[in-house]
Scaffold this motif. Structure first.
Motif, PDB file in Angstrom:
ATOM      1  N   ILE A 128       0.848  -1.194   0.000  1.00 50.57           N
ATOM      2  CA  ILE A 128       0.000   0.000   0.000  1.00 50.57           C
ATOM      3  C   ILE A 128       0.882   1.243   0.000  1.00 50.57           C
ATOM      4  N   THR A 129       0.655   2.109  -0.974  1.00 52.48           N
ATOM      5  CA  THR A 129       1.395   3.363  -1.064  1.00 52.48           C
ATOM      6  C   THR A 129       0.412   4.515  -1.111  1.00 52.48           C
ATOM      7  N   GLY A 130       0.956   5.730  -0.974  1.00 51.18           N
ATOM      8  CA  GLY A 130       0.139   6.926  -1.119  1.00 51.18           C
ATOM      9  C   GLY A 130      -0.649   7.281   0.132  1.00 51.18           C
ATOM     10  N   GLU A 131      -1.596   8.176  -0.038  1.00 54.18           N
ATOM     11  CA  GLU A 131      -2.432   8.656   1.065  1.00 54.18           C
ATOM     12  C   GLU A 131      -3.825   8.977   0.539  1.00 54.18           C
ATOM     13  N   ALA A 132      -4.828   8.371   1.152  1.00 54.06           N
ATOM     14  CA  ALA A 132      -6.202   8.637   0.736  1.00 54.06           C
ATOM     15  C   ALA A 132      -6.613  10.048   1.161  1.00 54.06           C
ATOM     16  N   GLY A 133      -7.477  10.651   0.374  1.00 57.35           N
ATOM     17  CA  GLY A 133      -7.923  12.004   0.693  1.00 57.35           C
ATOM     18  C   GLY A 133      -8.770  12.060   1.950  1.00 57.35           C
ATOM     19  N   GLU A 134      -9.500  10.994   2.224  1.00 50.79           N
ATOM     20  CA  GLU A 134     -10.288  10.889   3.445  1.00 50.79           C
ATOM     21  C   GLU A 134     -10.266   9.433   3.899  1.00 50.79           C
ATOM     22  N   SER A 135     -10.759   9.179   5.088  1.00 56.66           N
ATOM     23  CA  SER A 135     -10.633   7.858   5.698  1.00 56.66           C
ATOM     24  C   SER A 135     -11.265   6.767   4.838  1.00 56.66           C
ATOM     25  N   LYS A 136     -10.478   5.684   4.624  1.00 51.66           N
ATOM     26  CA  LYS A 136     -10.919   4.594   3.752  1.00 51.66           C
ATOM     27  C   LYS A 136     -10.716   3.234   4.414  1.00 51.66           C
ATOM     28  N   ILE A 137     -11.434   2.250   3.876  1.00 50.81           N
ATOM     29  CA  ILE A 137     -11.236   0.841   4.173  1.00 50.81           C
ATOM     30  C   ILE A 137     -10.835   0.165   2.871  1.00 50.81           C
ATOM     31  N   LEU A 138      -9.800  -0.664   2.922  1.00 51.54           N
ATOM     32  CA  LEU A 138      -9.432  -1.484   1.773  1.00 51.54           C
ATOM     33  C   LEU A 138     -10.123  -2.830   1.928  1.00 51.54           C
ATOM     34  N   GLN A 139     -11.025  -3.131   1.011  1.00 53.20           N
ATOM     35  CA  GLN A 139     -11.706  -4.417   1.036  1.00 53.20           C
ATOM     36  C   GLN A 139     -11.139  -5.306  -0.065  1.00 53.20           C
TER      37      GLN A 139
END
Length: 608
Positions: free
Chosen positions: A112-123
């Motif tokens: 996992i790289t980068g940064e999400a703009g807002e809170s996320k879940i990876l499913q």
């Protein structure tokens, strides 16, 4: 015969996309899986000098070809990243069911790289992945996060999530799966910096075994050895809490910020006391017959109703004797509070004990303690509980302590009271009565850590005891132990059954060969362990670490223990390091020699 392959999912949070990649059999042969493979994939993905909390710092979750197979104790999943607490490479592991769930969901490694703009879940489910909104879970405890996620995604999902501490940037935040923990070094903090609240995995992928008959023979041989082990029966009953007495008897049980090596109330915090007064049930990791995890319940008093997994030995010691706390009720409650906030119990207890010593020495100003309601003295369990909350929410003194003991001690002006190596808070063994442990702390790639090489011959007297006060032969012993641990971490095998049965590296080589079809000798596993260890060292050198960082606190070098079975002892670290560097094939500066790296096939990773 078909080739054995593993699959990696690369997730770019900046772009919101994912890509599937194949992992070559050659990498599997050289690095096995888990920690070793994760480290190999990590070091090619990052400039070692990037900020650990930048979007350029990847985090990898890596399993083994053995993870999730019907062989006992093959349960560990590794997380690899750069530590925001230490600046070193970080490898941390979790048991339970997450690794198995990840493989059954279709992938062996997730990067996992980068940064999400807002809170996320990876499913991730049966070979497909998506990023889902997680705003509703922001600020939630780890137990509530998992509870409500299972309602949303289904009871079958396995979840790894962070808590409020990681969201607020506490540098020693953990990643929680059920109540199992990717514990040390701030992997949860890295997830928090990426606005990744959780990973949810599920699926029914069939896991490959290329030589099924040979696998079954190897598996049954391991199970047979388990069944004959009386030591494993005892470990099943007590878990890691069962070693409190052994450590106390050697006078190396850290007490009051490592000022002492024996605890006057050890009989009130040991395995017997926990089992007979609090343990109400047992749990096991996937496919493991040992069931060493306990479910403990406080049924009366101030903390009545508290339920926690464990607590494990390290949590007992760090939230107990290290803070001078003698009440098991409070230790259980503190353990659960750390789990809910998503904080490492070792770092939490160590950091609080530093503050307690500084306070008792009269070296803290009133402004420092402005928002603390209870006096932070050793033994004040209510002050400990208060401080856990302040740290997890970064309130008042918790803002400073949440940076970890090294930075907190430097900011407050008392660096000599901070018990750490390379910024990682030390765990539950005083090295003055176990010289090899001192050497292991100094040379661990992630900082002061027992899991990178617990010298059981010193601290438990088994499998065969050694002279724990001697420096002779400790370089060789520590190297061998560290390489063995790297093998186990890379295969995904829990260390506890191996050290409590007669299962051998030879048994594991046969299991690995039968699974992958890759011809595997015992020597191949030892080389794989040494290869990964040296690669971790190379990363740290490139990140700016030198032999000058292979140190332990001056307390252990200059202040002999004043009482107990290890009375009068200190650690002769310089002598130990020279022996160790020589055994490793490193020069006097602690750098791997070119010939050693050529032997291991990783010379390309080090610019001489």
């Amino acid at each position: 015969m078909e080739s054995f392959r593993m699959k990696m999912l690369e997730v770019d949070l900046n772009e919101g996309r994912a890509e599937e990649k194949s992992i070559s059999p050659d990498l599997i042969r050289k690095f096995l899986g888990g920690r070793g493979l994760g480290v190999r994939l990590f070091v090619e993905s990052i400039n070692p000098n990037v900020d650990a909390l930048s979007d350029k710092n990847p985090i990898l979750f890596s399993t083994s070809p053995l993870t999730g197979l019907p062989a006992p104790s093959m349960v560990k999943c590794s997380a690899v990243t750069k530590s925001p607490l230490t600046g070193t490479i970080l490898m941390t592991l979790v048991g339970g069911y997450f690794g198995t769930g990840l493989r059954k969901a279709g992938y062996d490694v997730v990067k996992i790289t980068g940064e999400a703009g807002e809170s996320k879940i990876l499913q991730i489910k049966n070979g497909s992945s998506s990023l889902r909104e997680a705003k509703e879970y922001k600020g939630m405890s780890t137990s509530n996060t998992q509870k409500y996620m299972k309602k949303r995604f289904g009871e079958e999902v396995e979840i790894a999530c962070i808590g409020p501490a990681a969201e607020k940037g506490v540098k020693f935040s953990s990643i929680i799966h059920d109540d199992y923990v990717f514990g040390r070094g701030g992997a949860g903090t890295v997830m928090g910096s990426k606005n990744l609240k959780a990973i949810a995995v599920s699926g029914d992928r069939n896991l490959p075994i290329l030589l099924k008959e040979e696998f079954d023979v190897a598996r049954r041989n391991i199970i047979k050895k388990y069944s004959k082990s009386k030591s494993l029966d005892k470990f099943s009953k007590y878990g890691t809490a069962g070693v409190v007495n052994a450590v106390q008897e050697r006078g190396i049980l850290p007490t009051r910020n490592y000022q002492e090596g024996v605890f006057e109330c050890a009989d009130k915090i040991n395995g017997d006391y926990l089992v007979y007064n609090y343990v109400k049930d047992k749990e096991t990791c996937f496919g493991c017959p040992v069931a060493c995890s306990s479910i403990s319940v406080v049924e009366k008093g101030r903390y009545s109703g508290t339920v926690t997994k464990g607590p494990e030995y390290e949590s007992i010691i760090m939230l107990g004797p290290v803070c001078g706390v003698k009440e098991m009720d409070a230790i259980i409650a503190a353990n659960q509070k750390c789990a809910e906030l998503g904080m490492d119990t070792i770092s939490t207890g160590n950091t609080i004990s530093f503050l307690m010593e500084a306070y008792e020495r009269g070296e803290l100003g009133e402004e420092t303690l402005e928002k603390i309601e209870r006096e932070p003295v050793f033994g004040n369990e209510r002050a400990m509980m208060e401080l856990i909350g302040l740290i997890g929410n970064r309130i008042g003194i918790g803002e400073i302590l949440g940076e970890g003991v090294k930075k907190a001690a430097e900011e407050l002006g008392f660096p000599k009271l901070a018990m750490h190596v390379k910024g990682l808070e030390l765990p539950g063994y005083d090295p003055r009565g176990a010289k090899g442990m001192g050497l292991g702390y100094a040379t661990s790639p992630r900082g002061g850590c027992h899991e990178r090489g617990l010298i059981t011959e010193e601290v438990f007297g088994k499998p065969e005891p050694v002279d724990r006060f001697s420096t002779e032969g400790k370089g060789e012993l520590v190297k061998e132990t560290q390489d063995e641990m790297t093998i186990l971490d890379s295969l995904g095998m829990c260390v506890f059954p191996l050290h409590n049965s007669k299962v051998s590296i030879s048994d594991l080589a046969k299991l690995f060969e039968a699974t992958t079809g890759l011809e595997t000798e015992v020597s191949d596993l030892w080389l794989a362990g040494e290869r990964a260890w040296n690669l971790e060292r190379i990363f740290n050198i490139k990140a700016g670490f030198t032999s000058e960082h292979d140190v332990i606190p001056s307390r252990f070098l200059k202040e002999p223990l004043q009482k107990g079975p290890s009375e009068g002892s200190t650690v002769e670290l310089d002598k130990l390091l020279k022996d160790y560097y020589r055994e490793r094939g490193w020069n006097d500066r602690g750098e791997p020699e070119k010939e050693k790296l050529e032997e291991l096939g990783i010379v390309a990773f080090f610019n001489f």
